[in-house]
Design an enzyme around this catalytic site. Structure first.
Site, short mmCIF file in Angstrom:
data_model
loop_
_atom_site.label_atom_id
_atom_site.label_comp_id
_atom_site.label_asym_id
_atom_site.label_seq_id
_atom_site.Cartn_x
_atom_site.Cartn_y
_atom_site.Cartn_z
N ALA A 42 4.80 11.14 4.42
CA ALA A 42 3.46 11.06 3.82
C ALA A 42 3.35 11.91 2.57
CB ALA A 42 2.42 11.51 4.86
N ARG A 81 0.47 3.46 -7.55
CA ARG A 81 0.01 2.08 -7.67
C ARG A 81 -1.39 1.87 -7.08
NH1 ARG A 81 4.69 -1.66 -5.40
NH2 ARG A 81 5.47 0.26 -4.46
#
Length: 455
Positions: free
Chosen positions: A10, A16
């Site tokens: 994580a 993006r």
């Protein structure tokens, strides 16, 4: 019993997503993606969870708290490098280590348990969770030899045209022999298009050392979705909502139009409740049996009893007791407690207030910072005036009070039981038990007024 460990990746920024919010904290069905992952890993029986954090580390820790341990990846040098950050916590442990991405909210504990079991059955030192995709673009490909044995994983950017046509994909989830995992990670290099330490290279290293590498092909491709942009986030939301709605319908809840009903993952709903289209039910909401939730209502972090009727209204952080109703077009704001058989009609707003059983607030009324007793009738257009420009004040209304239309109750004020408030009154002083309070100018008619005006 073999110890089970889990490493959750994580640490990526998620550029993006084009967002100020750390990628794995983007919510799916009311819960951050990484919380979905941790929940399923916990259900799969992991004895110890380590989350690899990087960008936004403190925010992730705030959400997960003590459910996980943490390791910091200061530089983003690839998935292999990320897993290596857990070395100090897990390196010498005996057992199986699950490696899973924090942006895969659709994976279920059933699939993870199947992966663990398959890994042990095959006596493997590494097992890849794979899936078959019609369009495998963007995923690493799982390459097998003529006997169907996994040889290696090749990333999209490093694949030849022939390898790119392979439809079996690497989902990014693995089981490893824990000690062999960390030993192999020290041998991973950066000879690839990205110049990064790829975790899938561990597969090739273990193969070259003669170790057994297996691949478990998951049954449901939908679970494999990794969320890297807003389009995938929306897709994950649709899939999760479909899963949630199906569970509620199987448990006896009627959804008139499931594709247009939005229920968060932790919501609880009793049987024989009917929910119309366009409804949003969020957070930790609990709804009882035999309720009706009308079209375009929104309920969040609230508790509703049995036989509740919500008609095109908003309920947030509030409680509605059995047989009460609200709407249409009304709003319970936070800290409202609605008693049994209470009627909240149309265009009513209630905030930080309690209304005891059998009280009726029919329409066009604001009840804020007030405590209302039993069997009260509040007339149309009544305002509980609770704010003096600096401080909020409370009003108290006893049992069996009748409040006439268009009254203003100026807090702090107490209206004792069995009292009456005349329509159009502005009440600034307490009203004793059994009194009628009138606070308005006496009507005066001016004779022949029309004739005095120019025409």
């Amino acid at each position: 019993m073999t110890q089970r460990y889990a490493i959750i990746l994580a640490a990526g920024q998620g550029s993006r997503m084009k967002s100020k919010l750390y990628k794995v904290l983007h919510p799916v069905a009311g819960k951050p993606m990484v919380e979905h992952v941790v929940g399923q890993v916990e259900e799969a029986g992991s004895d110890r969870i380590v989350t690899i954090v990087g960008f936004g580390a403190e925010k992730v820790k705030e959400h997960l708290g003590t459910r996980s341990e943490y390791a910091l990846q200061e530089e983003q040098l690839g998935t292999g490098h990320a897993v290596l950050q857990a070395e100090a916590l897990l390196k010498d442990k005996e057992g199986i280590t699950l490696v899973i991405c924090g942006d895969t909210p659709l994976l279920t504990s059933e699939t993870l348990n199947d992966l663990f079991d398959y890994h042990q059955e095959k006596g493997a030192k590494a097992t890849i969770l794979t899936a078959v995709a019609e369009d495998p673009t963007g995923y690493g490909r799982v390459l097998r030899d003529d006997l169907g044995i996994v040889t290696r994983i090749v990333e999209q950017k490093d694949a030849t045209s022939e390898e790119a046509r392979v439809q079996e994909i690497n989902t990014g989830t693995y089981c490893f022999d824990n000690k062999m995992l960390f030993d192999a990670l020290t041998k991973v290099g950066t000879a690839n298009a990205q110049g990064e330490y790829y975790l899938p290279d561990v597969i090739e290293i273990l193969k070259s050392e003669g170790q057994i590498v297996a691949a478990y092909r998951m049954k449901n491709l939908d679970e494999a979705l990794g969320v890297n942009d807003r389009i995938a986030l929306a897709e994950a939301g649709r899939t999760m909502r479909k899963r949630i709605n199906r569970k509620h319908m199987q448990n006896g809840v009627t959804l008139i139009d499931p594709s247009n009903t939005y229920i968060d993952v932790d919501v609880q709903i009793g049987s024989d409740t009917v929910i119309e289209a366009g409804v949003l039910i969020k957070g930790q909401t609990i709804i009882g049996e035999d309720c009706f939730i009308g079209a375009n209502s929104e309920i969040s972090d609230s508790k509703l009893g049995d036989r509740i009727r919500v008609t095109s209204s908003n309920v947030e952080q509030s409680v509605m007791a059995n047989d009460s109703n609200i709407g249409p077009y009304s709003h319970l704001r936070p800290n409202s407690e609605i008693g049994e058989r209470v009627h909240i009609g149309n265009f009513v707003e209630v905030k930080n207030a309690t209304l005891a059983e059998d009280t009726k607030v029919g329409h066009l009324t604001y009840v804020g910072d007030a405590d209302l007793g039993k069997n009260i009738n509040v007339g149309c257009g009544t305002i509980f005036v609770n704010y003096d420009g600096k401080n909020k004040h409370r009003a108290t209304v006893g049992d069996n009070v009748f409040v006439g239309c268009n009254a203003n109750l100026i807090a702090p004020v107490t209206i004792e039981s069995n009292s009456y408030i005349a329509a159009g009154s502005t009440i600034t002083d307490d009203v004793p038990t059994g009194n009628l309070a009138i606070a308005r100018a006496r009507q005066e008619n001016k004779a022949d007024y029309y004739d005095r005006l120019p025409h």
